[in-house]
Design an enzyme around this catalytic site. Sequence first.
Site, PDB file in Angstrom:
ATOM      1  N   ASP A 276      33.436  54.735  41.845  1.00  0.00           N
ATOM      2  CA  ASP A 276      34.431  53.993  41.286  1.00  0.00           C
ATOM      3  C   ASP A 276      34.269  52.563  40.334  1.00  0.00           C
ATOM      4  O   ASP A 276      34.436  51.913  41.648  1.00  0.00           O
ATOM      5  CB  ASP A 276      36.142  53.407  42.050  1.00  0.00           C
TER       6      ASP A 276
ATOM      7  N   TYR B 190      35.363  44.414  36.826  1.00  0.00           N
ATOM      8  CA  TYR B 190      34.462  44.396  37.980  1.00  0.00           C
ATOM      9  C   TYR B 190      33.293  43.694  38.075  1.00  0.00           C
ATOM     10  O   TYR B 190      32.626  42.829  38.927  1.00  0.00           O
ATOM     11  CB  TYR B 190      34.010  45.788  39.241  1.00  0.00           C
TER      12      TYR B 190
ATOM     13  N   LYS C  17      37.876  51.626  34.159  1.00  0.00           N
ATOM     14  CA  LYS C  17      39.272  51.614  33.871  1.00  0.00           C
ATOM     15  C   LYS C  17      39.096  50.040  32.141  1.00  0.00           C
ATOM     16  O   LYS C  17      38.311  48.762  32.489  1.00  0.00           O
ATOM     17  CB  LYS C  17      39.989  50.742  34.996  1.00  0.00           C
TER      18      LYS C  17
ATOM     19  N   HIS D 169      44.100  50.518  34.247  1.00  0.00           N
ATOM     20  CA  HIS D 169      43.175  49.900  35.246  1.00  0.00           C
ATOM     21  C   HIS D 169      45.367  49.597  35.621  1.00  0.00           C
ATOM     22  O   HIS D 169      45.775  49.873  36.629  1.00  0.00           O
ATOM     23  CB  HIS D 169      42.612  48.444  34.761  1.00  0.00           C
TER      24      HIS D 169
ATOM     25  N   LEU E 161      41.645  51.371  52.977  1.00  0.00           N
ATOM     26  CA  LEU E 161      41.518  50.594  54.472  1.00  0.00           C
ATOM     27  C   LEU E 161      42.384  49.996  54.469  1.00  0.00           C
ATOM     28  O   LEU E 161      42.769  48.419  55.527  1.00  0.00           O
ATOM     29  CB  LEU E 161      40.289  50.731  54.788  1.00  0.00           C
TER      30      LEU E 161
ATOM     31  N   LYS F  43      35.532  50.659  50.223  1.00  0.00           N
ATOM     32  CA  LYS F  43      34.432  49.917  49.425  1.00  0.00           C
ATOM     33  C   LYS F  43      33.588  49.876  51.040  1.00  0.00           C
ATOM     34  O   LYS F  43      33.972  48.861  51.548  1.00  0.00           O
ATOM     35  CB  LYS F  43      34.694  48.641  48.693  1.00  0.00           C
ATOM     36  N   SER F  44      32.117  49.223  50.865  1.00  0.00           N
ATOM     37  CA  SER F  44      31.628  48.574  51.744  1.00  0.00           C
ATOM     38  C   SER F  44      30.103  48.174  51.180  1.00  0.00           C
ATOM     39  O   SER F  44      29.511  48.817  50.176  1.00  0.00           O
ATOM     40  CB  SER F  44      31.284  49.681  52.715  1.00  0.00           C
TER      41      SER F  44
ATOM     42  N   ARG G 127      28.143  51.359  57.168  1.00  0.00           N
ATOM     43  CA  ARG G 127      29.098  52.392  56.742  1.00  0.00           C
ATOM     44  C   ARG G 127      29.311  52.418  56.039  1.00  0.00           C
ATOM     45  O   ARG G 127      30.610  53.522  56.123  1.00  0.00           O
ATOM     46  CB  ARG G 127      30.207  50.272  56.509  1.00  0.00           C
TER      47      ARG G 127
HETATM   48  N1  LIG Z   1      42.635  50.075  40.448  1.00  0.00           N
HETATM   49  C1  LIG Z   1      43.404  49.126  41.488  1.00  0.00           C
HETATM   50  O1  LIG Z   1      43.745  48.298  40.479  1.00  0.00           O
HETATM   51  C2  LIG Z   1      42.371  48.110  42.277  1.00  0.00           C
HETATM   52  C3  LIG Z   1      42.502  47.794  43.429  1.00  0.00           C
HETATM   53  C4  LIG Z   1      41.991  47.129  43.762  1.00  0.00           C
HETATM   54  C5  LIG Z   1      40.662  47.492  44.616  1.00  0.00           C
HETATM   55  N2  LIG Z   1      40.717  49.191  43.481  1.00  0.00           N
HETATM   56  C6  LIG Z   1      39.156  49.802  44.198  1.00  0.00           C
HETATM   57  O2  LIG Z   1      39.762  50.136  45.587  1.00  0.00           O
HETATM   58  C7  LIG Z   1      38.347  50.574  45.862  1.00  0.00           C
HETATM   59  C8  LIG Z   1      38.224  50.304  47.384  1.00  0.00           C
HETATM   60  O3  LIG Z   1      39.486  48.484  47.292  1.00  0.00           O
HETATM   61  P1  LIG Z   1      39.003  47.495  48.784  1.00  0.00           P
HETATM   62  O4  LIG Z   1      38.006  47.556  48.252  1.00  0.00           O
HETATM   63  O5  LIG Z   1      40.572  46.711  47.996  1.00  0.00           O
HETATM   64  O6  LIG Z   1      39.806  47.855  50.223  1.00  0.00           O
HETATM   65  P2  LIG Z   1      39.299  48.294  50.424  1.00  0.00           P
HETATM   66  O7  LIG Z   1      38.560  49.939  51.071  1.00  0.00           O
HETATM   67  O8  LIG Z   1      41.004  49.120  51.847  1.00  0.00           O
HETATM   68  O9  LIG Z   1      38.518  47.865  52.393  1.00  0.00           O
HETATM   69  C9  LIG Z   1      37.558  47.206  51.975  1.00  0.00           C
HETATM   70  C10 LIG Z   1      36.902  46.573  53.037  1.00  0.00           C
HETATM   71  O10 LIG Z   1      36.699  47.366  54.386  1.00  0.00           O
HETATM   72  C11 LIG Z   1      35.516  46.922  54.959  1.00  0.00           C
HETATM   73  N3  LIG Z   1      34.864  48.352  55.852  1.00  0.00           N
HETATM   74  C12 LIG Z   1      34.433  49.026  54.509  1.00  0.00           C
HETATM   75  N4  LIG Z   1      33.998  49.844  55.182  1.00  0.00           N
HETATM   76  C13 LIG Z   1      34.740  50.035  56.787  1.00  0.00           C
HETATM   77  C14 LIG Z   1      34.318  50.437  58.220  1.00  0.00           C
HETATM   78  N5  LIG Z   1      33.478  51.348  58.241  1.00  0.00           N
HETATM   79  N6  LIG Z   1      34.230  49.019  59.591  1.00  0.00           N
HETATM   80  C15 LIG Z   1      34.243  48.331  58.986  1.00  0.00           C
HETATM   81  N7  LIG Z   1      34.738  47.968  58.037  1.00  0.00           N
HETATM   82  C16 LIG Z   1      34.662  48.668  56.902  1.00  0.00           C
HETATM   83  C17 LIG Z   1      34.611  46.336  53.794  1.00  0.00           C
HETATM   84  O11 LIG Z   1      34.362  45.696  54.128  1.00  0.00           O
HETATM   85  P3  LIG Z   1      32.257  44.950  54.102  1.00  0.00           P
HETATM   86  O12 LIG Z   1      31.952  45.777  52.052  1.00  0.00           O
HETATM   87  O13 LIG Z   1      32.122  44.018  54.459  1.00  0.00           O
HETATM   88  O14 LIG Z   1      32.046  46.894  54.813  1.00  0.00           O
HETATM   89  C18 LIG Z   1      35.721  45.666  52.508  1.00  0.00           C
HETATM   90  O15 LIG Z   1      35.569  44.221  53.862  1.00  0.00           O
HETATM   91  C19 LIG Z   1      37.510  48.871  45.960  1.00  0.00           C
HETATM   92  O16 LIG Z   1      36.004  48.770  45.604  1.00  0.00           O
HETATM   93  C20 LIG Z   1      38.202  49.804  43.689  1.00  0.00           C
HETATM   94  O17 LIG Z   1      37.296  50.328  43.608  1.00  0.00           O
HETATM   95  C21 LIG Z   1      41.127  50.112  42.999  1.00  0.00           C
END
Ligand SMILES: NC(=O)c1ccc[n+]([C@@H]2O[C@H](COP(=O)([O-])OP(=O)(O)OC[C@H]3O[C@@H](n4cnc5c(N)ncnc54)[C@H](OP(=O)(O)O)[C@@H]3O)[C@@H](O)[C@H]2O)c1
Length: 275
Positions: free
Chosen positions: A44, A49, A78, A110, A192, A232-233, A238
């Site tokens: 994604d 980004y 997006k 987006h 998450l 995302k990680s 992870r």
């Molecule tokens: N369309 C939109 O408007 C929009 C908005 C926000 C996000 N997104 C998409 O959604 C994706 C994910 O969202 P997000 O990054 O905001 O939140 P998320 O995936 O809910 O959380 C990411 C966080 O969780 C940690 N993490 C991931 N796997 C883990 C595990 N197994 N154990 C412990 N911690 C873990 C990551 O740390 P580390 O990286 O340090 O491992 C990071 O701090 C984005 O990358 C993007 O592609 C889209």
Amino acid sequence: MPADLPLNDGSALPALGFGLYKVAPDETGAVVAAGLEAGYRLIDGAELYGNERELGEALRRAADAPGFDREALTVTSKFWGEASQEPAAVRAAFDASERAVGRIDVYMIHWPRPARDRYVDVWRALVELHREGRVRTIGVSNFTEQHLERIIGETGVTPAVNQVESHPWLPQRELRAFHARHGIVTQAWSPLGRSRVLEDPTIGAIAERLGVSPAQAIIRWHLQTGGALVPKSTHPHRLRENLDVDRFALSDADMAAIAALETGERTGTHPDERN
Ligand SMILES: NC(=O)c1ccc[n+]([C@@H]2O[C@H](COP(=O)([O-])OP(=O)(O)OC[C@H]3O[C@@H](n4cnc5c(N)ncnc54)[C@H](OP(=O)(O)O)[C@@H]3O)[C@@H](O)[C@H]2O)c1
């Protein structure tokens, strides 16, 4: 590997991918390589980004390796459109993302940015790109029921996917029901809760009993609700852990306990508030 979800355009979407928001450009190559190595089939990305060039470079490097199957991979971008939401700007943005990444499989709006009131025309521009065969699947992100009703009503074309914030605190029950009625796949962002939901004691207790991590328990919850997600990680271990969710299942009681965690709390902006 979770099963693919059928889309209303006849194609299918891997249910579990990984996201690249806030992955620094100089880290992107390693994260993409680790994700592909782990076995992910959906990445994604987005213009916003700031790492599409590095994503494209990583995909070109991967393509040189024996056995790499680009056809099996789904890459999302997006449309952001800060300066302009005109159809020409949509096309220019798509062209630029395509040049950077090499190929875009899913293209989304987006954010609807309702105060600008241009999202119906932006959607028409995506419909044209799809009709021209430039992109396999078109969708939206951060659209509420009201925004969806409007684009479907005014263009007659239903998005295949709506990517929205969703996690146990914000299950988006009503929006998911609307999606189900219209054949739209829900793809969760911040699945998450930007890692905050990992600290939830109910999640912790379920994870401990099942011998999995809190992240795995939450990812399993998303999959058992029938939706897609893009955690995302930046850590390879992870990324592997988040994909390793096929060897256990949440019981009905676990699903009910997680359903009770709903607070409506968001980690990001409400779609009506972003312009
Ligand atoms: N369309 C939109 O408007 C929009 C908005 C926000 C996000 N997104 C998409 O959604 C994706 C994910 O969202 P997000 O990054 O905001 O939140 P998320 O995936 O809910 O959380 C990411 C966080 O969780 C940690 N993490 C991931 N796997 C883990 C595990 N197994 N154990 C412990 N911690 C873990 C990551 O740390 P580390 O990286 O340090 O491992 C990071 O701090 C984005 O990358 C993007 O592609 C889209």
